[in-house]
Design an enzyme around this catalytic site. Sequence first.
Site: not given
Length: 556
Positions: A235, A367, A443
Site C-alpha cells: 500500500e 483470529k 501470523d
Amino acid sequence: MDTRRRPPKPPLRTTPHSTASRSSAAPASPRASDALPLPLFLTNGIFFTLFFSVAYFLLNRWREKIRSSIPLHVLTLSELAAVLCLIASFIYLVGFFGIDFVQSFISKSDGDIDEDRSILCSIPATSTVSKPENPSDLPEDEEDIINSVVSGEIMSYALESKLGDCFKAAKIRREALQRQTGRSVEGLPLEGFDYDSILGQCCEMPVGYVQIPVGIAGPLLLNGREYSVPMGTTEGCLVASTNRGCKAIYASGGAACVLLHDGMTRAPVVRFSSAKRATELKFFLEDPLNFDTLSVVFNKSSRFARLQDIKCAIAGKNLYIRFRCSTGDAMGMNMVSKGVQNVLDYLQNEFPDMDVIGISGNFCSDKKPAAVNWVEGRGKSVVCEAVISKDVVTKVLKTTVSALVELNMLKNLTGSAIAGALGGFNAHAANIVSAIFLATGQDPAQNVESSHCITMMEAVNDGNDLHVSVTMPSIEVGTVGGGTQLASQSACLNLLGVKGANKESPGSNSQLLAAIVAGSVLAGELSLMSAIAAGQLVKSHMKYNRSSRDITKLAS
C-alpha cells in the site's frame, strides 16, 4: 515433527537425456550416434567431410571426361565407389538435419492446433492460457515424475519425502499444477528461496513464493531508544505516513510504552450430562485451593509455560474453560495447547463423565473479533503515549491541536460507536500491525485481534500541546517459532534487536516487539489523523499510491 531430519536423496538416474542439476553437476559424456558407435559430433564430421570430398572428386573426374570426350555414364571402380559414398552421406545428412527440422515444425503446428482446440472447448475467453515448460527441456526423470503427479500415481504432498530435495519437489509440483489447470504461474518466483527451511513448519506443497516490498519507518524514539521499523506492504503512502508520525514523536521527545500484562489463552469446551454437573467442575477450577495443583500439571508441558489464571463460562451443560499462561518469547499457541491437554487428561480422572468436545471452543478467542479479547486481553496488552508539542503539530503534521482532538472524538470514538465497532476505535491500526507482522514473520491472521485499539487525543498544557495514546489489549507476537525463523523475517527482527529468545530474561524480546508495534501504531494514527484534519488524505494517496507509468503503453 523434527524439521531437521531430511529423507535421504534417491540415486540419480543416468539417462541419455538427463541434464545437469541446479547444483554443480559433472558434464554429461557425449552420446553415441545410431549411424556409428562414435560420439555424435564426430559422426557428423565424418559424413560432412565424406560428402564434400567425394563431390569434389566426382566434379573433377566429370570435367576431365568432358574435355576428353569420354561418356559420363562410363564409370571406373573408384568413381562408382565415390557415387555410392556421395549418396550414403547425402541420405545421412538429410535424415539427420532435414527431416528433424521439418518434423519440429509439424509437431509444433499440431501442438498449437490441439492447444487452441482445447482452449476453445474448456477455457473461458477471459482466462490466461498456461505456457508450461517445454517437456523436451526437462530431464527425463523429472518428466516421468510430473506425468505421475498429473495422473495421480504420486500425490503432490508426498514429493518432498519421495525425492529428498525440497527445491526439486516445488519445481515438479509447479509444472504439474500448470498442466493440470491449464493456467500459467509465470511471474511467481521459484528460484532463490530456501524450501528446506519451511518443510514441516511454515508451508506445505509450495510452488514458489510471493515478493512483498519492505520499507523502513523511523527512527521511532520509544522509551528512550531508537528503532528503525520494518514494514512489509504493497500500500503506497503507508510507510511514508508512519515515518512522518515517527518524525513528530521524535521531535517531541519520544513516546513511552507500558506492558499491562502478557498471557496467551486457550479455551476448550467440555460437556456433561447435566448443567449441575458442569457447574461442579466450574467451581472446582475456580477454587484457589486447586490452582496450585492445576498449575503443576499445566506447567510440565514447557519450561516457559506458566499458568496464570482460569476463567469459566457455562452454556447449559457445556463448560468453556479459558486458560491463560505466559509463553516466554514464543507467541505461544502450541505451548498453551499442550498445557491445556495435560489439564484435561488430569481432570478426566477427577470427572470421568466429562466429554471433551474440542481443545478450542472459541472462548479463547483466536483470529476472530471478540469482546473477551477486548476486555480481558490476549497476548501482550500495552498502552503507548506521547505528548506532541504545538510547534510540531503545526510544522510537521500541518494541522492544529484542536482540529485533531475534535476529529478523534467524532471519527474514532463517536463514528466507531455508531458503526458498532468491536475494538475498532482507531483510524487504521490494522495497517501498521499487518505490515510489521508480514515483515517479522508473525501470523498475519492474528491481525484480527492484535489490531484492537482505542486512540485517545486530548489537549494539554493549556491547550497548547497534544496528548495522544493508543491502548492495545491483545497484541499477539513472538520472536521464536513459526515464520520468525525464515531468513528475511529473521533479518527484520534482528534490525529491531529482538531476534530469537532472550536467555537472560525470557519473554522480554516478544514484549519489546509488542511495544514497538504499539509505538508504530501511535505514529501511524498521528499522521493519518493529521492528513484527514488538514484535508490532505486524497492528495497524499494520489502522490504515493498511484503509479505514474503510462499503463496503455505497458498493455500494448
